[in-house]
Scaffold this active site. Structure first.
Site, PDB file in Angstrom:
ATOM      1  N   GLU A 129       0.855  -1.185   0.000  1.00  0.00           N
ATOM      2  CA  GLU A 129       0.000   0.000   0.000  1.00  0.00           C
ATOM      3  C   GLU A 129       0.893   1.239   0.000  1.00  0.00           C
ATOM      4  OE1 GLU A 129      -2.653  -0.304   3.328  1.00  0.00           O
ATOM      5  OE2 GLU A 129      -3.679  -2.069   2.495  1.00  0.00           O
ATOM      6  N   PRO A 130       0.329   2.408  -0.276  1.00  0.00           N
ATOM      7  CA  PRO A 130       1.171   3.605  -0.296  1.00  0.00           C
ATOM      8  C   PRO A 130       1.985   3.764   0.992  1.00  0.00           C
ATOM      9  CG  PRO A 130      -0.967   4.094  -1.244  1.00  0.00           C
ATOM     10  CD  PRO A 130      -1.053   2.691  -0.725  1.00  0.00           C
ATOM     11  N   GLU A 244       7.358 -17.127  -3.892  1.00  0.00           N
ATOM     12  CA  GLU A 244       7.825 -16.033  -4.755  1.00  0.00           C
ATOM     13  C   GLU A 244       9.306 -15.755  -4.525  1.00  0.00           C
ATOM     14  OE1 GLU A 244       5.045 -12.646  -5.159  1.00  0.00           O
ATOM     15  OE2 GLU A 244       6.835 -11.383  -5.055  1.00  0.00           O
ATOM     16  N   GLN A 338      29.733  -3.239 -19.259  1.00  0.00           N
ATOM     17  CA  GLN A 338      31.118  -2.754 -19.286  1.00  0.00           C
ATOM     18  C   GLN A 338      31.924  -3.465 -20.380  1.00  0.00           C
ATOM     19  OE1 GLN A 338      31.750  -0.253 -17.228  1.00  0.00           O
ATOM     20  NE2 GLN A 338      33.842   0.065 -17.951  1.00  0.00           N
ATOM     21  N   GLY A 342      30.916   1.143 -25.174  1.00  0.00           N
ATOM     22  CA  GLY A 342      29.888   2.093 -25.631  1.00  0.00           C
ATOM     23  C   GLY A 342      28.687   1.395 -26.259  1.00  0.00           C
ATOM     24  N   THR A 367      12.910  -6.773  -0.219  1.00  0.00           N
ATOM     25  CA  THR A 367      14.167  -6.100  -0.575  1.00  0.00           C
ATOM     26  C   THR A 367      15.370  -6.897  -0.058  1.00  0.00           C
ATOM     27  OG1 THR A 367      14.176  -4.863   1.492  1.00  0.00           O
ATOM     28  CG2 THR A 367      13.064  -3.818  -0.401  1.00  0.00           C
TER      29      THR A 367
END
Lengths: 381, 82
Positions: A129-130, A244, A338, A342, A367
């Site tokens: 939730e927020p 999960e 890397q 480029g 996390t």
């Protein structure tokens, strides 16, 4: 200890690889740029048997064991570059289908699990939730009992698959005084009055996997839409997180292997100072480190799958796997960028997209900080 | 293990390892662990690991409901029923 795969496992892995290479290829650069979810590829995956793989045949599944399923997911990650599609598949399989399989009634399984295995229904899981992310059980969404119904009010955010979902597994407080054991789980159809699904929220990576807010305002559902017992929401959430946490990153083991092969080919072809850059130790060592990460991550993944199949899941091993695989997937993506110099920074080479996709892996499904907390608790620190 | 010992063992663990106190009398056998905030989700993970190791049981996630984990007495009753 036996590390060998059965003939059945090898066959399914090879078939999945072949399927992914042939059927899951399209203009991914454009779809990633535009954030388009591939409904046709989703359906192809279901027809092949991905969504149903570990679930019972009685509900349209393939009845495969977990290690076999994980091998197929790894092959999918090798053959399919669309990490967003793979993320969306995993989000549904482990945190929507699995809790319905583990805690649902026969009626709920027939209504939701069977069509999800067939690809006819897409599911989403609403917990964050927020105001509550890592502290998941501090959620404020409520479900008030009224006769044979529940009235839900609240908002969920970062709901993976929500913009394209047909149903939602939602967690809400049914008795605040009981703390985290006052939480219950519910199955809500998208067309339920009072349920609103927001627009896709733009993000750094995994752009082909849409997510959004889901808001419930006096959203009335039948009592039969509760998943499990009242007050069992924390148990259901912990269970779905265990699945999960363990397997949502399985594709990335295949992705890491593909990435190493791409880097080896590039390093042997690209010449600087009169020789292939693979001859420079600075380049070779990066690829060596990528290989070491791949093999160690793969062993952890297989071990956790094997433990699940043995009926002895381990929170500790799953947390170590999630932490290790996510952080090393990012490191390998950095190394691949890397090594390509480029060119690795350009969209055309499709190396930078993996890096953008990878960053979220240390955030979703717990996390890295939360995984370390779990491991620390098991060490009684 | 005697029946009463189950309550005592569980209370000692909760007081010492979750509440970080030494005096076990601070926790009544019938005090609500949930309403007093003694047991949160993180502590629950530890408690389940303790119960499984100490009493040789397996706590199914379907059993993670208030009826089984409200008080020390209800946890003990749940352990005995396994």
């Amino acid at each position: 200890m036996d590390f060998s795969l059965s003939d059945e496992q090898r066959t399914l892995r090879d078939a999945t690889l072949d399927f992914a290479k042939k059927e899951l290829q399209d203009d991914l650069i454009a779809r990633d740029r535009d954030g388009v979810f591939p409904e046709d590829l989703w359906k192809k995956c279901a027809t092949f048997g991905i969504q149903g793989m570990p679930f019972p045949q009685a509900y349209g599944g393939g009845d495969s064991d977990i290690l076999t399923t994980v091998l197929a997911m790894e092959a999918l990650g090798y053959g399919c570059k669309d990490n967003g599609l793979l993320f969306a598949l995993n989000a549904q399989m482990w945190s929507v289908q699995m809790p319905i399989h583990m805690f649902g009634t026969d009626e709920q399984k027939k209504k939701y699990l069977t069509p999800m295995c067939k690809g006819d229904l897409i599911g989403a899981h609403g917990m964050s939730e927020p105001g509550s992310g890592s502290d998941a059980f501090s959620l404020t969404t409520t479900a008030r009992k009224e006769g044979n119904s529940y009235i839900l009010n609240g908002a969920k955010t970062f709901v993976s698959n929500a913009p394209v979902a047909d149903m939602f597994v939602v967690f809400a407080n049914t008795n605040r005084s009981k703390g985290f054991m006052g939480i219950s789980a519910f199955l809500i159809d998208r067309n339920t009055e009072g349920l609103q699904v927001g627009k896709n929220i733009g993000k750094m990576g995994l752009r082909t996997s849409p997510w959004s807010e889901v808001v419930m305002e006096d959203c009335r559902i039948d009592e039969g839409q509760r998943l499990g017992k009242e007050g069992n929401g924390a148990g259901i959430f912990e269970d779905s997180m265990a699945w999960e946490r363990s397997f949502i990153l399985a594709n990335y083991v295949g992705g890491m292997e593909r990435q190493i092969e791409t880097c080896i080919t590039y390093a042997k072809t690209r010449r600087q100072f009169g020789q292939p850059i693979s001859k420079f130790q600075a380049v070779a060592n990066r690829i060596v480190d990528m290989k070491v990460r791949l093999e160690t991550a793969r062993n952890l993944l297989y071990k956790v799958a094997w433990m699940m199949d043995k009926g002895s899941p381990s929170v500790l091993d799953a947390a170590i796997l999630k932490l290790y695989l996510s952080e090393n997937w990012i490191k390998s993506c950095m190394d691949a960028t890397q090594i390509h110099g480029g060119y690795g920074f350009t969209t055309e080479y499709e190396v930078e997209r993996d890096l953008r996709d990878a960053v979220g892996s240390t955030l979703y499904s717990g996390t890295s900080e939360m995984q370390r907390n779990l491991i620390a608790r098991h060490l009684r620190l | 293990m005697k029946a009463d010992d189950v309550e005592t063992t569980i209370r000692r663990y909760i007081v010492n390892e979750i509440m970080f106190k030494k005096d076990e009398s601070v926790l009544e056998f019938d005090a609500s662990l949930l309403e007093q905030g003694v047991l949160d989700s993180a502590a629950m993970v530890e408690l389940i690991a303790f119960l499984e190791g100490e009493f040789g049981i397996s706590v199914a996630r379907t059993d993670m409901v208030p009826e089984n984990f409200e008080t020390v007495s209800s946890i003990a009753q749940y352990v005995r029923s396994q």
